[in-house]
Scaffold this motif. Sequence first.
Motif, PDB file in Angstrom:
ATOM      1  N   ASN A 134       0.811  -1.206   0.000  1.00  0.00           N
ATOM      2  CA  ASN A 134       0.000   0.000   0.000  1.00  0.00           C
ATOM      3  C   ASN A 134       0.850   1.264   0.000  1.00  0.00           C
ATOM      4  N   ASP A 143      -2.375   5.416   2.940  1.00  0.00           N
ATOM      5  CA  ASP A 143      -3.415   4.385   2.954  1.00  0.00           C
ATOM      6  C   ASP A 143      -3.674   3.907   4.376  1.00  0.00           C
ATOM      7  N   ARG A 182      -5.571  -6.188   5.702  1.00  0.00           N
ATOM      8  CA  ARG A 182      -6.540  -5.801   4.680  1.00  0.00           C
ATOM      9  C   ARG A 182      -6.494  -4.289   4.450  1.00  0.00           C
ATOM     10  N   ASP A 183      -6.945  -3.895   3.279  1.00  0.00           N
ATOM     11  CA  ASP A 183      -7.238  -2.486   3.063  1.00  0.00           C
ATOM     12  C   ASP A 183      -8.445  -2.148   3.941  1.00  0.00           C
ATOM     13  N   HIS A 184      -8.336  -1.073   4.716  1.00  0.00           N
ATOM     14  CA  HIS A 184      -9.365  -0.770   5.701  1.00  0.00           C
ATOM     15  C   HIS A 184     -10.722  -0.508   5.066  1.00  0.00           C
ATOM     16  N   TYR A 185     -10.752   0.036   3.869  1.00  0.00           N
ATOM     17  CA  TYR A 185     -12.011   0.426   3.240  1.00  0.00           C
ATOM     18  C   TYR A 185     -12.534  -0.625   2.269  1.00  0.00           C
ATOM     19  N   THR A 186     -11.681  -1.193   1.454  1.00  0.00           N
ATOM     20  CA  THR A 186     -12.148  -2.177   0.476  1.00  0.00           C
ATOM     21  C   THR A 186     -12.182  -3.588   1.044  1.00  0.00           C
ATOM     22  N   LYS A 187     -11.478  -3.808   2.157  1.00  0.00           N
ATOM     23  CA  LYS A 187     -11.369  -5.121   2.800  1.00  0.00           C
ATOM     24  C   LYS A 187     -10.591  -6.127   1.948  1.00  0.00           C
ATOM     25  N   GLU A 188      -9.890  -5.639   0.947  1.00  0.00           N
ATOM     26  CA  GLU A 188      -9.044  -6.512   0.133  1.00  0.00           C
ATOM     27  C   GLU A 188      -7.876  -7.023   0.973  1.00  0.00           C
TER      28      GLU A 188
END
Length: 377
Positions: free
Chosen positions: A173, A177, A200-206
């Motif tokens: 990231n 981010d 994980r990405d905090h917003y997309t949960k990827e």
Amino acid sequence: MAAISSIRLQFPRNLNDSRKRNTSFHAPCNITNVFNNKRTFLSVTASCSDNPRKMDTASRVNVNGIHVAEAPLQAGRLAKESAADEAIVTSLRGRFVEDKFVFRQIFVIRSYEIGPDKTATMETLMNFLQETALNHVTSSGIGGEGFGATREMSLRKLIWVVTRIQLQVQKYNKWGDEIEVDTWVDAAGKNGMRRDWIIRDHYTKEIITRATSTWVIMNRQTRRLSKIPEEVKQELVPFYLNRLAVPTEEVDCEKIDKLTDDTAERIRSGLAPRWNDMDANQHVNNVKYIGWILESVPIEVLEHYNMTSMTLEYRRECTQSNIVESMTCPTASVLESNNNSKNRKPDLQYTHLLRLQHDKADVVRARTEWNFKQNQQ
């Protein structure tokens, strides 16, 4: 955290599921004490209620045995701002999810945590893993005086030491981010503990990183390995979760070959620990080893490739008085420029060794995999 040698990685496959639970996420609200097995676990969250009367005062609570006195809060708009600030602080400090089996912490990638390409470095990711693990123990209510040790461990002068850790990185990231790190623990064989993480990405949960590690106990004074006392096991069992961050078929259990002066392609000598490289257990922090490993990696690889996998096998401690050598040798080159599969083979693979310069004793063995940056875009 510490690292030592002569421990084989063990990942339990058929564990007693009767003592483990996988539960769905329950979004907590307000400050709540969760009671389990006669222990009090604090799940700290904040409610952003629109009703200012609910925010007039903060309740008296015990945080890890420390009494927090009641404190009045401003009503109205100031109360809402205070609640929002409290929610942010709570997220950054971390909280329990899934009925206390998983601990989650949010991080914002800072400018000093990125590399030349403006993305987080492998050292940064390792620091996130370490910080979340330590806060997991502290927030659980069983933390002792040691660095990540439980109360019963502290009474017996015991500390945790990591023997092996594996990271799989899908992407790095960028600066600014927000990411969230989940961690949990489980038994590893008869006398070890496994700790896993998912980032994980905090917003997309990827999912961007998966990691797994194996830990054993060492006596802080004698520096010898110790069996896990029954009292310590009883502290840990309520937190065990039968879940794997890295699928069994992807776990790197293969032995890492030892490099020698004849087999190493590149050797970087004279690496000396600084005072700030030492951790609270008086040896080199295991994150420091990553930087030393990269000292012997060709600059062209660092510039044009991303490290997508790293397995570290810790062999012995390193203290401030030690001088270290970094050794690297390529073990595979499977360039597949037309293969855009997410699960493609690595473009490059290297074997690494960190050893003490004076007696050539192994400190860390490692294996890394790399993919060409353009192939990952």
